[in-house]
Design a protein around this motif. Structure first.
Motif, PDB file in Angstrom:
ATOM      1  N   GLU A 142      73.956  67.433  70.601  1.00 60.26           N
ATOM      2  CA  GLU A 142      72.904  67.443  71.608  1.00 60.26           C
ATOM      3  C   GLU A 142      73.083  66.246  72.543  1.00 60.26           C
ATOM      4  O   GLU A 142      72.895  65.104  72.155  1.00 60.26           O
ATOM      5  N   SER A 611      63.051  76.823  70.216  1.00 58.46           N
ATOM      6  CA  SER A 611      63.329  76.511  71.608  1.00 58.46           C
ATOM      7  C   SER A 611      64.822  76.282  71.831  1.00 58.46           C
ATOM      8  O   SER A 611      65.398  76.750  72.819  1.00 58.46           O
ATOM      9  N   GLN A 612      65.462  75.607  70.873  1.00 59.94           N
ATOM     10  CA  GLN A 612      66.901  75.352  70.998  1.00 59.94           C
ATOM     11  C   GLN A 612      67.709  76.646  70.962  1.00 59.94           C
ATOM     12  O   GLN A 612      68.607  76.835  71.771  1.00 59.94           O
ATOM     13  N   MET A 614      66.888  79.403  71.900  1.00 60.49           N
ATOM     14  CA  MET A 614      66.717  80.159  73.134  1.00 60.49           C
ATOM     15  C   MET A 614      67.389  79.477  74.314  1.00 60.49           C
ATOM     16  O   MET A 614      67.207  79.889  75.453  1.00 60.49           O
ATOM     17  N   GLY A 615      68.092  78.392  74.046  1.00 62.36           N
ATOM     18  CA  GLY A 615      68.909  77.822  75.116  1.00 62.36           C
ATOM     19  C   GLY A 615      68.421  76.503  75.664  1.00 62.36           C
ATOM     20  O   GLY A 615      68.984  75.991  76.623  1.00 62.36           O
ATOM     21  N   ALA A 616      67.356  75.932  75.068  1.00 59.29           N
ATOM     22  CA  ALA A 616      66.842  74.684  75.612  1.00 59.29           C
ATOM     23  C   ALA A 616      67.627  73.504  75.042  1.00 59.29           C
ATOM     24  O   ALA A 616      67.844  73.418  73.840  1.00 59.29           O
ATOM     25  N   GLY A 617      68.048  72.594  75.906  1.00 56.41           N
ATOM     26  CA  GLY A 617      68.656  71.350  75.447  1.00 56.41           C
ATOM     27  C   GLY A 617      67.559  70.404  75.005  1.00 56.41           C
ATOM     28  O   GLY A 617      66.370  70.694  75.141  1.00 56.41           O
ATOM     29  N   ARG A 620      64.670  69.589  77.403  1.00 60.98           N
ATOM     30  CA  ARG A 620      63.809  70.734  77.651  1.00 60.98           C
ATOM     31  C   ARG A 620      62.885  70.957  76.448  1.00 60.98           C
ATOM     32  O   ARG A 620      61.697  71.252  76.602  1.00 60.98           O
ATOM     33  N   VAL A 621      63.427  70.824  75.239  1.00 62.89           N
ATOM     34  CA  VAL A 621      62.625  70.997  74.029  1.00 62.89           C
ATOM     35  C   VAL A 621      61.470  70.004  74.050  1.00 62.89           C
ATOM     36  O   VAL A 621      60.315  70.345  73.794  1.00 62.89           O
ATOM     37  N   ASP A 624      58.965  71.105  76.946  1.00 64.76           N
ATOM     38  CA  ASP A 624      58.255  72.380  76.822  1.00 64.76           C
ATOM     39  C   ASP A 624      57.455  72.492  75.539  1.00 64.76           C
ATOM     40  O   ASP A 624      56.423  73.156  75.511  1.00 64.76           O
ATOM     41  N   VAL A 625      57.956  71.909  74.468  1.00 65.24           N
ATOM     42  CA  VAL A 625      57.342  72.163  73.167  1.00 65.24           C
ATOM     43  C   VAL A 625      56.685  70.913  72.599  1.00 65.24           C
ATOM     44  O   VAL A 625      55.504  70.916  72.267  1.00 65.24           O
TER      45      VAL A 625
END
Lengths: 720, 337
Positions: A142, A611-612, A614-617, A620-621, A624-625
């Motif tokens: 990551e 979230s990961q 689904m493509g979130a780096g 973004r995680v 968004d979360v």
């Protein structure tokens, strides 16, 4: 994917190239006085950095993926090492490391501190290092997490550990500038540190003895008072619970020496109470309050709310069914308290004691106002640096002692007590009624708490009234706004608002510094919490301990260490506003971190994994979360760091300058001059501003949340 | 030749000194539903997370759709995952939860929501777009989680014990829903469970894992009827293990002689309780007789040892203490050692 990887490479190498070719390398340099220009002009040791920048750019354009190319790692590593080596190796007046003068004859002329170019080059290299490590599997690949960890480690090393090490090394420097063990040994065995004369009746005690005696007494009384408060609130039907809870918040927004000033106004030689008592009983007014009794009084009043909160949460965490079990087995209330409640409370009592002990040792505001001739470590350090005899070696030695004491207490608290705590609240809901404490204990608690409440109310009455009457210290009670006007006078003319008051400068700086440092503290703190709670990486335990350790470093030590480290190139930033902001960010970091860790423990980790997948780096995680779910912790961290930045004095008193003065340092100066009314007036304005700011933040966050959730009746819960 | 969707090549995963996955080679075909089955701590969940990218292998490679993804983080892979706890975002509506993936991957918000609506209609959650997860029943939450995982047409969909939070009564229904969705969308799926009945019911193939290794791979019928080791025989369903000797193509144990294949020497046979028949009168004896509604279970003290026998409820019932004779046919046993 290829395109993305290529672009990432270009970001860091482009940044590095810009910094090295175009930006001023040295502090205060003109644009284009870059590493390249300086290197060509004679400072040839900068040219390897130019080579690194060009090499990295070439590699990121030409190779398929520069991050896994061995040359990429080599260039980044070499660049970072050389950047630091030349920066610390060649000082303002020439080589600081032996041998460099031979290698680079021009280095004898020295070089100034890092400028924009050097800073940005450093950031770019750190970023590139994170990319290189992430590509090799660090943080499970990551990139965001890798960059955060490397960045935070770099920042902590630079702004926490480097200054401390630099300060410690100063303890070994002899007056003639040579490095050896002898000066340290001489300093640390001096009798003014360790003398126990006051106990044997042969003169005064040493500062170390004074500090420890004060710390222990203060911690004992504060813990006892905190326990009394906690028992009354948690285990009795005492009427004034709300008042007690409200009083417990006051110290958080009170600058640390305000209590001391109010005590002088009340009990000083010409104090309100002293004079009255002298009149009534015909005793001669004395200076009894200056010294141990006064500091102790001020500290107990200031720390009792802290121990109260620790003990209250411990009391509330005791499962009531345990006490019920004891009762059904035939124990009387006093026996139950003695055999069940008290033993369960012991770890929390020890924690509260150690916390108050650390706070007392670190406290600077009260000893400096009330100390008189009673020297403690923190004030002695201050006078070693600020007084007529500037002696960094002495300050460093005292700091080593102070640091040893606080870190030892901190270590005991985290390691030993960490294992000893009894968690009796489990996931299962136990319906049990809390047992009221026996009457005997209740009345003892009331007897302790009533004087505390009376004192606190009296002190805040002084603070509220004192600034708005002619001279409270002499009981001249004619109402006046004169003090306020001295501090905050202004004029509205055709040229706009002009500020004349003597306090405007410090007030505006304080607001700026607080407003800048609070979001930074919160951001880095929450990010650190997330890294610790959610990422697995090599060296995580050391990372965690390092971040928490900065909590145990007293403000005075931080202040001195910043002077020792940042007064000279390569990082030469004393006298700027940046150093104030940086100081607060790294001092308050652990608080944001703890709030974040506690909040994250409540959140199911698989939401972030979802979230990961689904493509979130990582970034973004987080956005968004994680952040939406831990909003209360974010708010707490924000408020705390804002308020602390406004009220802290111990570290900033070393770092303020004529241009960038802070409110607390200004007030401190007024206290030293005996201008109590002005100091009190400013303090009450400061507290009002703080309350207003907190209320505004609360309102802003509160309405935003409502705006997003108006349609929802029940609060969202993490999925089970 | 079927297309390979996922491939493990000598994959090892260690945590410090502990080895969670100790060398796995496996390939999963496109459109197949493969279950990882095993006791807790066998490495099945770790293997699933290795496909997701939530863990990276210590050694070896993982291929998805022919590409080596061993060093790619989860966000760089195209997989959908249904978590044990569903992991729905509590602060987002059902629609936003399902649209989240497409938005992250760069689809415009309106289009992403359009896609999400389609999928939600197909899983039968048409009217619930604006609800928050906390306002749905457990079964509905599970369907949202599935919809969210398949909305991006992933290379593979991963199920991590998806039924463990579903009421026992509903499990059969939800399991069938998952299976029919997987078939309808032609998805490659990997499913993790510790429940052998669930694994038998839902899988094309089952991978039984034990202490970080693959113990056996096969169709449900393969595994149940022809287990290759005592561990598999015992783990999937109930099994009676009979120890004896093999000589000249015959297995012998006290009171038993059956033709078998394989080398001579000591051997173990496995037989399922429902494959054994009992006749009244004989050298063996019923120790306990248990009425289970759908069948009878007997514990029989036989010459070959204590045997568990399961008989249909409509057969004449036997009582404890009764003398019986126990019959085993050579086509019903499998040699496990």
């Amino acid at each position: 994917m290829r395109a993305v990887k290529g672009r990432i490479g270009l970001v860091w190498s482009g940044l590095l190239l810009t910094a090295i070719l175009a930006l001023p390398w040295f502090k205060g340099g003109a644009l284009l006085d870059s590493a390249l220009a300086e290197g060509v002009a004679g400072r040839v040791w900068l040219l390897p950095l130019v080579a690194v920048a060009l090499g990295l750019s070439g590699l990121s354009v030409l190779s398929r993926d520069w991050r896994i190319h061995p040359a990429g790692a080599a260039l980044v590593g070499a660049g970072l090492i050389w950047l630091l080596l030349q920066g610390f190796g060649i000082g303002l007046r020439g080589p600081a490391l032996p041998g460099i003068g031979v290698l680079f004859p021009t280095a004898l002329a020295g070089q100034p501190g890092f400028g924009w170019g050097a800073w940005i080059a450093g950031i770019a290299l750190v970023g590139a290092l994170a990319e290189v490590l992430a590509a090799r599997g660090f943080c499970r690949g990551e990139r965001f997490a890798a960059f955060s960890i490397i960045g935070i480690v770099a920042a902590l090393s630079l702004f926490v550990f480097f200054p401390i090490l630099k300060l410690m090394s100063a303890a070994f420097v002899a007056p003639d500038g040579t490095l050896s063990l002898l000066p340290f040994v001489t300093r640390i065995t001096a009798s003014d540190l360790w003398s126990v004369g006051c106990l044997t009746g042969a003169g005064r005690c040493g500062v170390v003895i004074n500090s420890v005696v004060l710390g222990v007494l203060s911690a004992v009384f504060a813990t006892a008072l905190g326990l009394a408060l906690a028992l009354l609130v948690a285990r009795t039907d005492f009427r004034m619970k709300r008042l007690l809870r409200a009083i417990s918040i006051l110290p958080i927004i009170t600058p640390p020496f305000v209590v001391g000033v109010a005590i002088i106004v009340l009990f000083g030689r010409t104090g309100v109470v002293t004079v009255e008592v002298a009149d009534w009983f015909g005793v001669r007014p004395t200076r009894w309050v200056y010294g141990l009794p006064g500091i102790l009084l001020a500290q107990v009043l200031a720390f009792a709310p802290v121990t109260f909160l620790v003990l209250l949460s411990a009391l509330e965490a005791i499962n009531p069914t345990l006490e019920e079990a004891s009762t059904t087995l035939g124990a009387k209330p006093v026996t139950t308290f003695r055999t069940v409640t008290w033993p369960l409370l012991r770890p929390a009592l020890a924690a509260a004691f150690l916390l108050a002990f650390i706070e007392s040792l670190a406290d600077f505001g009260n000893p400096i106002v009330l100390g008189g001739s009673y020297d403690v470590l923190s004030t002695k350090i201050f006078f070693a640096v600020v007084g007529a005899q500037y002696d960094l070696g002495q300050a460093a030695t005292l700091s080593v002692l102070l640091l040893t004491l606080t870190v030892a207490a901190f270590w005991v608290q985290t390691r030993w007590l960490g294992r000893a705590s009894y968690v009796t609240v489990t996931g299962k809901s136990d319906a049990g009624l809390v047992a009221p404490v026996p009457p005997l204990i209740k009345w003892a608690a009331v007897a302790a708490v009533v004087p505390f409440v009376v004192f606190t109310v009296g002190i805040y009455a002084i603070v509220l009234i004192g600034g708005f009457v002619k001279d409270i210290a002499r009981l001249e009670m004619a109402p006046t706004f004169g003090h306020l006007w001295t501090a905050f006078s202004f004029e509205i003319s055709e040229r706009g608002v002009q500020l004349f008051g003597s306090a405007w400068n410090s007030m505006i700086t304080t607001l700026w510094v607080s407003a800048l440092s609070a979001p930074l503290t919160m951001g880095i703190g929450i990010l650190t919490a997330w890294l610790i709670a959610r990422q697995d990486f090599t060296g995580k335990r050391a990372f965690e301990f390092g971040t928490l350790l900065s909590f145990a470093i007293p403000g005075t030590v931080v202040g001195v260490s910043y002077i020792a480290a940042f007064n000279v190139p390569p990082i030469d930033m004393t006298g700027t506003m940046a150093i104030l902001v940086i100081c607060f960010v790294f001092r308050n970091l652990p608080v944001g971190m703890r709030a974040g860790i506690a909040a994250l423990a409540q959140i199911d980790r698989s939401m972030e994994e979802a979230s990961q997948t689904m493509g979130a780096g990582g970034g973004r995680v987080l956005r968004d979360v994680v952040l939406p779910l831990i909003r209360p912790a974010i708010f707490t961290a924000l408020i705390y760091s804002f308020v602390t930045a406004m009220t802290a004095v111990s570290a900033v008193i070393f770092l303020v300058s004529a241009r960038h003065n802070m409110a607390t340092a200004y007030i401190m100066g007024r206290v030293e001059n005996g201008e109590y009314a002005l100091a009190i007036a400013y303090s009450s304005v400061l507290m009002l501003v703080m309350v207003a700011c907190v209320a505004a933040m609360n309102w802003a966050v509160g309405t935003r949340r409502l705006g997003r959730r108006t349609a929802v009746a029940n609060p969202a819960q993490p999925a089970e | 030749m079927t297309e390979t969707a996922i491939e493990f090549r000598s994959v090892v995963k260690r945590y410090g000194d502990a080895t969670a996955v100790a060398g796995i080679d496996l390939s999963i075909a496109k459109g197949e539903l493969v279950t990882f089955l095993g006791p807790s701590g066998c490495g099945k969940t770790t293997s699933l997370r290795l496909i997701a990218g939530l863990e990276l292998p210590s050694e070896g490679q993982v291929f998805i759709a022919g590409r080596d993804v061993s060093r790619d983080p989860a966000s760089a892979r195209n997989v959908g995952m249904v978590f044990q706890s569903y992991a729905l975002f509590p602060h987002m509506s059902v629609l936003d939860n399902v649209a989240y993936g497409p938005v992250i991957r760069g689809t415009a918000k309106a289009q992403a929501q359009e896609k999400a609506r389609e999928i939600l209609d197909q899983v039968g959650l048409g009217g619930l777009h604006q609800r928050l997860p906390a306002e749905l029943s457990g079964g509905q939450q599970q369907r949202v989680a599935v919809a969210r995982a398949i909305v991006q047409q992933p290379d593979v969909i991963l199920f991590d014990e998806p039924l463990s939070n579903v009421d026992a009564k509903l499990r059969r229904k939800v399991r069938e829903e998952i299976r029919s969705l997987q078939r309808r969308f032609g998805l490659t799926a990997v499913y993790v469970t510790h429940d052998q009945e669930e694994a038998l019911a839902v899988s094309d193939r089952i991978v039984v894992m034990d202490r970080g290794r693959i113990a056996q791979v096969g169709t449900p019928a393969d595994l149940y009827e022809r287990p290759s080791t005592p561990f598999i025989a015992d783990f999937i369903g109930d099994a009676n293990l009979i120890r004896g000797e093999v000589a000249q193509g015959y297995f012998t144990a006290p009171g038993l002689s059956l033709p078998v294949t394989g080398p001579d020497g000591p051997a173990t046979l496995s037989i399922r309780p429902e494959r054994i028949t009992l006749a009244p009168g004989g050298p063996d004896r019923v120790v306990t007789a248990t009425y289970l509604g759908s069948r009878m279970e007997y514990m029989v003290a036989a010459q070959v040892g204590e045997m568990l026998v399961s008989r249909p409820i409509f057969e004449p019932r036997l009582a404890a203490g009764q003398d019986v004779s126990l019959h085993i046919t050579h086509t019903d046993v499998s040699r496990v050692a």
